[in-house]
Design an enzyme around this catalytic site. Structure first.
Site, short mmCIF file in Angstrom:
data_model
loop_
_atom_site.label_atom_id
_atom_site.label_comp_id
_atom_site.label_asym_id
_atom_site.label_seq_id
_atom_site.Cartn_x
_atom_site.Cartn_y
_atom_site.Cartn_z
N LYS A 139 0.85 -1.19 0.00
CA LYS A 139 0.00 0.00 0.00
C LYS A 139 0.89 1.24 0.00
CE LYS A 139 -3.83 1.71 2.89
NZ LYS A 139 -4.56 1.41 4.17
N SER A 153 -9.27 0.76 3.42
CA SER A 153 -8.59 1.65 2.49
C SER A 153 -7.45 0.98 1.73
CB SER A 153 -8.02 2.86 3.26
OG SER A 153 -7.07 2.42 4.23
N SER A 212 -9.11 -2.01 7.44
CA SER A 212 -8.58 -1.65 6.12
C SER A 212 -7.76 -2.73 5.45
CB SER A 212 -7.74 -0.37 6.23
OG SER A 212 -8.57 0.72 6.54
#
Length: 609
Positions: A172, A256, A280
């Site tokens: 990420k 996310s 997330s």
């Protein structure tokens, strides 16, 4: 009279000039940023476009998909599995279908080289990116060069650099890697160090986690897309746009860490790294049918990573791992801990990997660990595919002789307010500032954070402290309840809790509602593992005519379920373990996987007979 007027004008002009010089001097740094990102819509769009083009230029020409292939792929309901594999040559498909332990073994035996492994995954990641817009940063050339260094080391020393030698990973886009931007989805952060220019840190900082992966021999090949600001359970930003689920293009990737979940579903890397403060990691893993672990805070280093709300350490963001088996999760977590991260990060706990029998209940002769079973949280009823996944796991475990204790904790909803107040109690001014660096708009999923277009007032410190006190009280009461389950097992308390990951069989864009199934795990600082179970089936996963909603929100949640649109969406469960109990949790996750495999085999035999 005219002369006096001219003198007055002169004095006023000089005064304004001096004031202007003072203003320019006091706002020089702001002026430099505004020069880089003028507040004009065309400029932020241009910066985002240039970033996309620069990433595309890093993909070798022979890996660029033809326009007709792109059009076909983007129009398909699902592009995982057979579709993306059909684009690959036989060798790349063979390599990228392997899991981490098998890849390491093949390189140890000399059957595969690191260059072969890294190149195959880079190629597959390139296809995944072109089909789904997943990579904010591309690192293929550097990764292949690093793989050559690993191969040379192996030839010279006849051993691997480390337990993750030659294993390609994606992360990420919160982790700093030298030579790459870390935008975290903010256009104003492109070309800067977390929004600051001229610090000397631009593209020149590396997160502690990257240092550890270098020691272990793992090879980062790119960084994946995420939610602008991180503060929403979907994935959208103004650089790459909204991220749709590659398993079912009607649905969201979740967030996310949605870009990483999608990359794992498409197997563009051997494993992935996300972050989690409210689900997330767990949500994107469940929505894309991959395994994940969200550990308790302090097991994996988050040092020198970008984040929002960086001063909030009461309920800190944690690093999580996504992959394709429990064995992979175990190997990666064990390898990271073996680097002794606490020697470099004061917030990583000095807890070596634990091998003792007490952390692996399977090793006790005749002992059948008991599982807690949370069918629903009393707030939102899971969609039919999720409830069916829960029942499948329950039956598979019961066949193996495990007790499943109904979890009737009535206070789950308390975690919703606790979580929101702690995580976003400051009003998110850092997000507001980061977005306004470039003049880009807020993506729709986070506009609720800024009523009237401005940050909310921060929670006063006494109120914040009261919320923290409530969190501590909640943790104590929850632990007492967990311990009390020994009265129902007749032996020890349940080892882990079986729960839905979310009440959703995937999220239709814009239809997400807050859920306690993941936020409670962070409020408690418990560890959790996501296990894929089945796929939504429109012929059997139908809302019962006798369904009675728990409340208005529950009614809205169930109305959002569409058997046709959700068809084929992965349905998963999560195992929740007590705080800092990752080793035991992974052992019991393997028990669940083995029970599921036997359960499926028996059903296949019955189907054939």
């Amino acid at each position: 009279m005219a002369a006096k007027f001219s003198i007055s004008i002169l004095i006023l002009t000089v005064t304004l000039f001096v004031s202007t010089l003072t203003l320019v001097d006091s706002t020089y740094d702001m002026w430099k940023l505004s020069e880089l990102f003028p507040r004009h819509p065309a400029r932020w769009q241009q910066v985002a476009s240039e970033k996309r083009e620069a990433n595309l230029a890093k993909i070798p020409p022979e890996w660029i998909l033809e326009p007709q292939l792109l059009e076909d792929g983007r129009s398909r309901h699902s592009i995982v599995g057979d579709y993306i594999e059909g684009l690959l040559d036989a060798k790349s498909q063979y390599i990228t279908d392997m899991d981490v332990p098998e890849l390491v073994a093949r390189m140890q035996e000399g059957i595969l080289t690191a260059v072969e492994v890294v190149t195959a995954f880079c190629k597959r990641a390139a296809y995944a990116h072109q089909l789904s817009n997943l990579l904010l940063e591309v690192r293929f050339n550097e990764a292949i060069e690093r793989a050559r260094e690993l191969d040379n080391y192996f030839k010279e020393h006849k051993q691997l650099v480390g337990p993750l030698h030659g294993i390609p990973l994606t992360l990420k886009d919160q982790f700093h890697i030298k030579g790459l931007d870390t935008s975290m989805g903010f256009i104003g952060w492109i070309g800067t160090f977390e929004g600051e220019k001229g610090t000397g840190k631009e593209k020149n900082v590396e997160s502690e986690l990257i240092r550890e992966f270098n020691i272990l021999g793992a090879v980062p090949i790119g960084k994946t897309t995420l939610m602008q600001s991180l503060w929403a359970p979907e994935t959208n930003n103004n650089i790459l746009g909204y991220a749709f689920n590659p398993c079912n293009r009607d649905l969201s990737t979740g967030g996310s860490s949605g870009g990483e979940g999608a990359m794992q579903a498409l197997r563009g890397s051997a494993f992935g790294i996300g972050t989690d403060i409210g689900g997330s990691v767990s949500m994107p893993a469940s929505f894309q049918g991959v395994f994940s672990i969200k550990p308790s805070a302090g097991r994996i280093s988050f040092k020198d990573a970008a984040n929002t709300g960086k001063g909030q350490e009461v309920m800190p963001t944690v690093v999580g791992i996504m992959g394709h088996s429990v064995d992979s999760l175990r190997l990666i977590l064990k390898s990271l801990i073996s680097t002794q991260p606490w020697l470099n990060d004061p917030y990583t706990l000095q807890i070596p990997w634990r091998f003792e029998k007490e952390y692996d209940p399977r090793g006790e002769l005749g002992y059948k660990p008991a599982f807690g079973f949370l069918a629903d949280d009393g707030v939102l009823t899971p969609h039919p595919p999720v409830s069916r996944a829960m029942e499948i796991v329950k039956e598979a475990l019961q066949i193996k002789g495990h007790q499943l204790i109904e979890w009737d904790w009535p206070h789950n909803n308390e975690t919703t307010e606790i979580h929101a107040s702690i995580a976003r109690g400051d009003g998110c001014p850092d997000v507001y500032d980061a977005v306004h660096l470039s003049g880009e708009p807020f993506v729709p999923e986070i506009t609720n954070l800024f009523p009237n277009g401005k940050p909310r007032d921060p929670l006063p410190l006494p109120e914040y402290e009261e919320v923290v006190r409530r969190m501590k009280d909640y943790r104590e009461r929850y632990l007492n309840y967990w311990t009390s389950t020994a009265e129902r097992t007749g032996d020890r308390p349940v080892e882990v809790l079986l729960s839905p990951v979310t009440p959703y069989a995937g999220v239709l864009p814009g239809k997400y509602q807050p859920s306690t199934y993941t936020s409670s795990v962070n409020v408690l600082d418990y560890a959790s593992v996501v296990i894929p179970v089945t796929l939504a089936d429109k012929t059997i996963d139908i809302v019962s005519p006798s369904f009675k909603s728990l409340n208005e929100e529950d009614q809205i949640n169930m109305m959002s379920y569409d058997p046709d649109k959700h068809h084929g969406a992965p349905a998963a469960v999560q195992l929740i373990g007590r705080r800092l109990d990752e080793e035991r949790l992974l052992s019991l996750a393997q028990v669940v996987v083995e029970s599921l495999n036997d359960y499926r085999s028996e059903h296949e035999k019955k189907g054939r007979s």
